[in-house]
Design an enzyme around this catalytic site. Structure first.
Site, PDB file in Angstrom:
ATOM      1  N   ASN A  13       0.880  -1.170   0.000  1.00 16.78           N
ATOM      2  CA  ASN A  13       0.000   0.000   0.000  1.00 16.78           C
ATOM      3  C   ASN A  13       0.915   1.217   0.000  1.00 16.78           C
ATOM      4  O   ASN A  13       1.485   1.566   1.024  1.00 16.78           O
ATOM      5  CB  ASN A  13      -0.888  -0.027   1.252  1.00 16.78           C
ATOM      6  CG  ASN A  13      -1.716   1.247   1.383  1.00 16.78           C
ATOM      7  OD1 ASN A  13      -1.822   2.023   0.433  1.00 16.78           O
ATOM      8  ND2 ASN A  13      -2.288   1.478   2.556  1.00 16.78           N
ATOM      9  N   TRP A  14       1.033   1.824  -1.169  1.00 18.74           N
ATOM     10  CA  TRP A  14       2.001   2.929  -1.312  1.00 18.74           C
ATOM     11  C   TRP A  14       1.477   4.259  -0.781  1.00 18.74           C
ATOM     12  O   TRP A  14       2.198   5.244  -0.746  1.00 18.74           O
ATOM     13  CB  TRP A  14       2.424   3.062  -2.775  1.00 18.74           C
ATOM     14  CG  TRP A  14       3.426   2.024  -3.180  1.00 18.74           C
ATOM     15  CD1 TRP A  14       4.033   1.103  -2.373  1.00 18.74           C
ATOM     16  CD2 TRP A  14       3.945   1.808  -4.499  1.00 18.74           C
ATOM     17  NE1 TRP A  14       4.891   0.327  -3.104  1.00 18.74           N
ATOM     18  CE2 TRP A  14       4.859   0.735  -4.406  1.00 18.74           C
ATOM     19  CE3 TRP A  14       3.725   2.403  -5.741  1.00 18.74           C
ATOM     20  CZ2 TRP A  14       5.565   0.263  -5.527  1.00 18.74           C
ATOM     21  CZ3 TRP A  14       4.418   1.926  -6.849  1.00 18.74           C
ATOM     22  CH2 TRP A  14       5.326   0.875  -6.735  1.00 18.74           C
ATOM     23  N   LYS A  15       0.209   4.326  -0.439  1.00 23.76           N
ATOM     24  CA  LYS A  15      -0.371   5.583   0.065  1.00 23.76           C
ATOM     25  C   LYS A  15      -0.036   6.730  -0.909  1.00 23.76           C
ATOM     26  O   LYS A  15       0.007   6.497  -2.112  1.00 23.76           O
ATOM     27  CB  LYS A  15       0.117   5.837   1.494  1.00 23.76           C
ATOM     28  CG  LYS A  15      -0.087   4.603   2.378  1.00 23.76           C
ATOM     29  CD  LYS A  15       0.110   4.837   3.831  1.00 23.76           C
ATOM     30  CE  LYS A  15      -0.119   3.523   4.577  1.00 23.76           C
ATOM     31  NZ  LYS A  15      -0.125   3.647   6.005  1.00 23.76           N
ATOM     32  N   HIS A  98      -9.705   1.656   4.549  1.00 25.70           N
ATOM     33  CA  HIS A  98      -8.430   1.785   5.266  1.00 25.70           C
ATOM     34  C   HIS A  98      -8.620   2.749   6.439  1.00 25.70           C
ATOM     35  O   HIS A  98      -9.379   3.718   6.331  1.00 25.70           O
ATOM     36  CB  HIS A  98      -7.348   2.306   4.316  1.00 25.70           C
ATOM     37  CG  HIS A  98      -5.987   2.249   4.923  1.00 25.70           C
ATOM     38  ND1 HIS A  98      -5.532   3.219   5.776  1.00 25.70           N
ATOM     39  CD2 HIS A  98      -5.010   1.314   4.854  1.00 25.70           C
ATOM     40  CE1 HIS A  98      -4.311   2.888   6.195  1.00 25.70           C
ATOM     41  NE2 HIS A  98      -3.974   1.737   5.648  1.00 25.70           N
ATOM     42  N   GLU A 100      -6.912   5.086   7.528  1.00 25.68           N
ATOM     43  CA  GLU A 100      -6.650   6.507   7.243  1.00 25.68           C
ATOM     44  C   GLU A 100      -7.870   7.151   6.587  1.00 25.68           C
ATOM     45  O   GLU A 100      -8.166   8.318   6.811  1.00 25.68           O
ATOM     46  CB  GLU A 100      -5.385   6.639   6.374  1.00 25.68           C
ATOM     47  CG  GLU A 100      -4.127   6.446   7.221  1.00 25.68           C
ATOM     48  CD  GLU A 100      -2.941   5.859   6.491  1.00 25.68           C
ATOM     49  OE1 GLU A 100      -2.901   5.881   5.255  1.00 25.68           O
ATOM     50  OE2 GLU A 100      -2.022   5.365   7.198  1.00 25.68           O
ATOM     51  N   GLU A 170      -6.123  -4.747  10.345  1.00 27.62           N
ATOM     52  CA  GLU A 170      -5.063  -3.763  10.594  1.00 27.62           C
ATOM     53  C   GLU A 170      -5.352  -3.024  11.902  1.00 27.62           C
ATOM     54  O   GLU A 170      -6.106  -2.042  11.899  1.00 27.62           O
ATOM     55  CB  GLU A 170      -5.009  -2.747   9.460  1.00 27.62           C
ATOM     56  CG  GLU A 170      -4.625  -3.334   8.127  1.00 27.62           C
ATOM     57  CD  GLU A 170      -3.966  -2.283   7.243  1.00 27.62           C
ATOM     58  OE1 GLU A 170      -2.805  -2.464   6.889  1.00 27.62           O
ATOM     59  OE2 GLU A 170      -4.613  -1.275   6.939  1.00 27.62           O
ATOM     60  N   GLY A 176       1.985   2.346  10.953  1.00 24.60           N
ATOM     61  CA  GLY A 176       2.972   3.420  10.856  1.00 24.60           C
ATOM     62  C   GLY A 176       3.612   3.796  12.189  1.00 24.60           C
ATOM     63  O   GLY A 176       4.276   4.819  12.302  1.00 24.60           O
ATOM     64  N   SER A 216       2.780  -2.031  10.528  1.00 24.85           N
ATOM     65  CA  SER A 216       4.223  -2.119  10.799  1.00 24.85           C
ATOM     66  C   SER A 216       4.833  -3.476  10.445  1.00 24.85           C
ATOM     67  O   SER A 216       5.685  -3.987  11.165  1.00 24.85           O
ATOM     68  CB  SER A 216       4.526  -1.760  12.257  1.00 24.85           C
ATOM     69  OG  SER A 216       4.194  -0.395  12.484  1.00 24.85           O
ATOM     70  N   GLY A 237       2.677  -1.122   4.373  1.00 22.47           N
ATOM     71  CA  GLY A 237       2.748   0.296   4.029  1.00 22.47           C
ATOM     72  C   GLY A 237       4.202   0.728   3.875  1.00 22.47           C
ATOM     73  O   GLY A 237       4.845   0.484   2.851  1.00 22.47           O
ATOM     74  N   GLY A 238       4.746   1.336   4.921  1.00 22.38           N
ATOM     75  CA  GLY A 238       6.097   1.913   4.876  1.00 22.38           C
ATOM     76  C   GLY A 238       7.166   1.013   4.274  1.00 22.38           C
ATOM     77  O   GLY A 238       7.957   1.448   3.420  1.00 22.38           O
TER      78      GLY A 238
HETATM   79  P1  PGA Z   1       2.471   0.414   7.774  1.00 28.07           P
HETATM   80  O1  PGA Z   1       1.066   0.670   7.038  1.00 28.07           O
HETATM   81  O2  PGA Z   1       3.002  -0.916   7.246  1.00 28.07           O
HETATM   82  O3  PGA Z   1       3.333   1.573   7.392  1.00 28.07           O
HETATM   83  O4  PGA Z   1       2.201   0.334   9.241  1.00 28.07           O
HETATM   84  C1  PGA Z   1       0.146  -0.366   6.806  1.00 28.07           C
HETATM   85  C2  PGA Z   1      -1.095   0.188   6.176  1.00 28.07           C
HETATM   86  O5  PGA Z   1      -1.449   1.342   6.444  1.00 28.07           O
HETATM   87  O6  PGA Z   1      -1.764  -0.488   5.382  1.00 28.07           O
END
Ligand code: PGA
Length: 259
Positions: A13-15, A98, A100, A170, A176, A216, A237-238
């Site tokens: 997930n590149w956001k 998600h 966010e 999640e 994050g 994470s 994500g990250g």
């Molecule tokens: P993260 O993000 O791996 O940076 O914690 C995961 C996500 O938001 O899907």
């Protein structure tokens, strides 16, 4: 429990990261690294990069998708994007709900439910995200929250169409933040999510749905998470932004299906 049919999926997930050029560079290098033994690799790229990414991924076992969409098929919704448009650009899946989107843009379960139904109509696989906040976990309401999110977001989805859904657990406190759920904590939540899916469908359907863990995920914790029987994949994500760490995660996640 039958896990034979569940697909192992690692999703990036590149956001709001990566231009078209950066996307192309990443995918070209990723193609060199993947082998027949690799699990399915999904990349949720920014809208602007979907077309380039899907052209490059064609025939290469990489599935391209988006990170959000609107619940309408078209209309006067400035700044929004329709599932049909994503499909037209080459997307095969879409992340919905998600945290966010839920937290920053106040998306409700009812709105996410309409998007899930629209995604299915538009022939997009939906990755539905659910998860509790730290406060909810501490109050002991994690299961109640997960059950509510799963039930309300999938309300009215025909059992025969639930196989178009991938679920992603999640925990919000792990996204994050560098704090991951331990494999045991994640497994417990995944088992609960599967039970919730069973309650709205049947055992066979619930057992066939892939449930991903996200929050994470890093090269040093991916393997332990993937060893759990109900963790079928990862939403990263990250650590998906650098090819090196993403590929280590893919590599450590074992082969194609969960056996
Ligand atoms: P993260 O993000 O791996 O940076 O914690 C995961 C996500 O938001 O899907």
């Amino acid at each position: 429990m039958s896990t034979e049919n569940r697909q192992k999926i690692i999703v990036a997930n590149w956001k709001m990261y990566k231009t078209i050029g950066e996307t192309a560079e990443f995918i070209k290098e990723l193609i060199q690294e993947l082998s027949e033994q690799s699990p399915s690799v999904y990349l949720a790229v920014p809208f602007t990069a979907i077309k380039t990414a899907s052209d490059l991924a064609e025939g290469n076992d990489i599935v391209i998708g988006a990170q959000n969409m609107n619940d309408a098929s078209e209309g006067a919704f400035t700044g929004e994007i329709a599932g049909r448009m994503l499909k037209d650009a080459g997307a095969k899946f879409v992340i919905l709900g998600h945290s966010e989107r839920r937290q920053i843009y106040k998306e409700s379960n009812a709105f996410i439910n309409r998007k899930v139904k629209r995604a299915i109509k538009d022939d997009l696989q939906a990755i539905l995200c659910v998860g509790e906040t730290l406060e909810e976990r501490e109050e002991g309401t994690t299961q109640e929250i997960l059950n509510k999110q799963i039930t309300e977001c999938l309300e009215g989805v025909d059992v025969s169409e639930l196989n178009k859904i991938i679920l992603a657990y999640e925990p919000i406190w792990a996204i994050g933040t560098g704090k991951t759920a331990t494999p045991e904590m994640a497994e417990e939540a995944h088992q609960f999510c599967r039970q919730s899916l069973k309650n709205i469908s049947n055992k066979e359907t619930a057992d066939s749905i892939s449930i991903l863990y996200g929050g994470s995920v890093k090269p040093d914790n991916a393997k332990g998470l993937m060893e759990q029987p109900d963790i079928d994949g990862l939403l990263v994500g990250g650590a998906s932004l650098s090819l090196d760490s993403f590929f280590k995660i893919v590599n450590d996640s074992g082969s194609e299906s969960k056996k």
